[in-house]
Design a protein around this motif. Structure first.
Motif, short mmCIF file in Angstrom:
data_model
loop_
_atom_site.label_atom_id
_atom_site.label_comp_id
_atom_site.label_asym_id
_atom_site.label_seq_id
_atom_site.Cartn_x
_atom_site.Cartn_y
_atom_site.Cartn_z
N TYR A 1 0.83 -1.20 0.00
CA TYR A 1 0.00 0.00 0.00
C TYR A 1 0.87 1.25 0.00
N LEU A 2 1.87 1.29 0.87
CA LEU A 2 2.74 2.46 0.96
C LEU A 2 3.53 2.65 -0.33
N LEU A 3 3.96 1.53 -0.94
CA LEU A 3 4.67 1.62 -2.21
C LEU A 3 3.75 2.19 -3.30
N GLY A 4 2.49 1.76 -3.28
CA GLY A 4 1.53 2.29 -4.25
C GLY A 4 1.31 3.78 -4.07
N ILE A 5 1.21 4.22 -2.82
CA ILE A 5 1.05 5.65 -2.53
C ILE A 5 2.26 6.43 -3.05
N LEU A 6 3.46 5.89 -2.78
CA LEU A 6 4.68 6.55 -3.24
C LEU A 6 4.71 6.65 -4.76
N LEU A 7 4.34 5.57 -5.44
CA LEU A 7 4.34 5.57 -6.91
C LEU A 7 3.33 6.57 -7.46
N ALA A 8 2.18 6.69 -6.82
CA ALA A 8 1.17 7.65 -7.27
C ALA A 8 1.70 9.08 -7.14
N PHE A 9 2.40 9.37 -6.03
CA PHE A 9 2.96 10.71 -5.86
C PHE A 9 4.12 10.95 -6.82
N MET A 10 4.86 9.89 -7.18
CA MET A 10 5.89 10.03 -8.20
C MET A 10 5.26 10.38 -9.56
N ALA A 11 4.10 9.77 -9.84
CA ALA A 11 3.38 10.10 -11.07
C ALA A 11 2.96 11.57 -11.06
N VAL A 12 2.52 12.06 -9.91
CA VAL A 12 2.16 13.48 -9.78
C VAL A 12 3.37 14.36 -10.06
N ALA A 13 4.52 13.97 -9.50
CA ALA A 13 5.75 14.75 -9.72
C ALA A 13 6.11 14.79 -11.21
N CYS A 14 6.02 13.63 -11.87
CA CYS A 14 6.34 13.57 -13.31
C CYS A 14 5.42 14.48 -14.11
N TRP A 15 4.12 14.44 -13.77
CA TRP A 15 3.19 15.21 -14.58
C TRP A 15 2.95 16.61 -14.05
N THR A 16 3.64 16.99 -13.00
CA THR A 16 3.76 18.41 -12.66
C THR A 16 4.86 19.02 -13.51
N TRP A 17 5.94 18.28 -13.65
CA TRP A 17 7.08 18.75 -14.44
C TRP A 17 6.74 18.80 -15.93
N TYR A 18 6.07 17.75 -16.44
CA TYR A 18 5.85 17.63 -17.88
C TYR A 18 5.03 18.78 -18.48
N PRO A 19 3.82 19.07 -18.01
CA PRO A 19 3.04 20.12 -18.68
C PRO A 19 3.66 21.49 -18.57
N MET A 20 4.37 21.75 -17.45
CA MET A 20 5.03 23.04 -17.31
C MET A 20 6.18 23.17 -18.31
N ARG A 21 6.98 22.13 -18.40
CA ARG A 21 8.13 22.15 -19.31
C ARG A 21 7.67 22.16 -20.78
N ASN A 22 6.65 21.35 -21.08
CA ASN A 22 6.13 21.26 -22.44
C ASN A 22 5.50 22.58 -22.86
N ALA A 23 4.70 23.16 -21.97
CA ALA A 23 4.05 24.44 -22.29
C ALA A 23 5.08 25.55 -22.46
N ASN A 24 6.14 25.51 -21.67
CA ASN A 24 7.17 26.53 -21.77
C ASN A 24 7.85 26.47 -23.14
N TRP A 25 8.16 25.26 -23.62
CA TRP A 25 8.77 25.11 -24.95
C TRP A 25 7.84 25.64 -26.04
N LEU A 26 6.55 25.29 -25.94
CA LEU A 26 5.59 25.71 -26.96
C LEU A 26 5.38 27.21 -26.95
N ARG A 27 5.40 27.81 -25.76
CA ARG A 27 5.21 29.26 -25.69
C ARG A 27 6.42 30.00 -26.23
N ILE A 28 7.61 29.45 -26.03
CA ILE A 28 8.83 30.07 -26.55
C ILE A 28 8.91 29.88 -28.06
#
Length: 314
Positions: free
Chosen positions: A156-183
């Motif tokens: 259960y704890l490993l699953g929680i950790l993995l879900a928060f890792m997914a949040v971290a990945c997709w916090t970084w991705y749309p910000m970085r992707n949008a920044n490239w597209l805006r530039i």
């Protein structure tokens, strides 16, 4: 802005499909589902890349390096973490954690990109964020009611950790992707979506080979290369690769070029709503009253954001 919101809505509706994939083939390891999806994505992008080769050739070495980073973190690592979390703690708890993405992305975007997009005043932004959090809480509380499944605490704890890792990945991705597209406003979102697919392909091929070797050693009874239900696996990965990866990325890129990054971040909420809708269709159940209240609250938070005026910083 309206066109950008519509593109984000379509992207969310498409991306909601990723929550049902791991439930359809739960016997397949999450890592195999991740590389399978993006192997299909990369292969689908090959003819698209040939058709769009002139514009792809205009991308610089740094552009391709950026596409590779986005592919590795926002595609492969994110889906591996999400699929693993769904398999370990179930879709309701995973979606509850993933559901905080609109809030997290909006907050970080308002911090990092306010100099370019203008800044949403925190006192005006917080009510919208609170409404979104309340809505997500209602939706997921309704999902968790009656869930009597017992989990091993370490799993259960490993699953929680993995879900928060997914949040971290997709916090970084749309910000970085949008920044490239805006530039790079002169670059086509279609070309950029295809470039990410091409960048994903070699990673997926190598990953598929490594997982094949790993499964041969640890689970020799697991039938490779396509598992115990090959045609379902191939069809599902191809559908998710085409719709969720290429078409979803294309629509999201279109939205990212038209909307402030902080606003785009909140529109990720459409993915959560779509995932819940597909889950109920798969179960052939009607949503409970608390879920309906949560959805209304979610939408109220998002719609309220459109009324906030940005303040351009000097």
């Amino acid at each position: 802005m309206l066109i950008g919101v519509l593109f984000a809505l379509v992207a969310g509706a498409i991306w909601g499909l990723i929550f049902v994939g791991p439930m359809i083939i739960p016997e397949y390891p999450a890592a195999l589902q991740s590389v399978g999806r993006y192997l299909a994505f990369g292969l689908i992008c090959l003819p698209l890349a040939w058709h769009d080769r002139k514009r792809l050739l205009t991308l610089s070495k740094n552009d391709w390096l950026e596409a590779l980073k986005l592919a590795a973190i926002g595609n492969l690592l994110y889906y591996f973490c999400l699929s693993s979390a769904i398999q370990k703690i179930g879709a309701p708890v995973s979606s509850m954690i993933i559901g905080i993405l609109p809030v997290v992305v909006s907050v970080f975007s308002n911090i990092h990109y306010s100099h370019r997009d203008g800044k949403f005043a925190w006192k005006h932004m917080f009510p919208s964020l609170i409404l979104i959090l309340i809505g997500l809480g209602c939706v997921n509380l309704a999902e968790l009611r009656g869930n009597t499944a017992e989990y091993d605490i370490q799993t259960y704890l490993l699953g929680i950790l993995l879900a928060f890792m997914a949040v971290a990945c997709w916090t970084w991705y749309p910000m970085r992707n949008a920044n490239w597209l805006r530039i790079n406003k002169t670059k086509s979102p279609v070309t950029w979506a295809t470039a990410q697919g091409i960048a994903t392909l070699p990673l997926a091929i190598v990953g598929y080979g490594l997982i094949w070797i790993q499964l041969h050693i640890t689970e020799p009874a697991f039938e490779m290369p396509f598992g115990p239900r090959p045609w379902l696996f191939i069809s599902l990965m191809s559908a998710i690769g085409l719709l969720c990866s290429w078409l979803g990325t294309l629509c999201w890129n279109q939205a990212s070029q038209r909307l402030p990054t902080a606003l785009v971040g909140q529109l990720i909420v459409f993915e959560t709503l779509a995932g819940l809708t597909y889950a109920f269709l798969l179960r052939q159940e009607y949503p409970p009253f608390l879920t309906i209240i949560g959805v209304i609250t979610l939408m109220a938070g998002v719609l309220r954001t459109f009324q906030i005026k940005r303040v351009t910083q000097a």
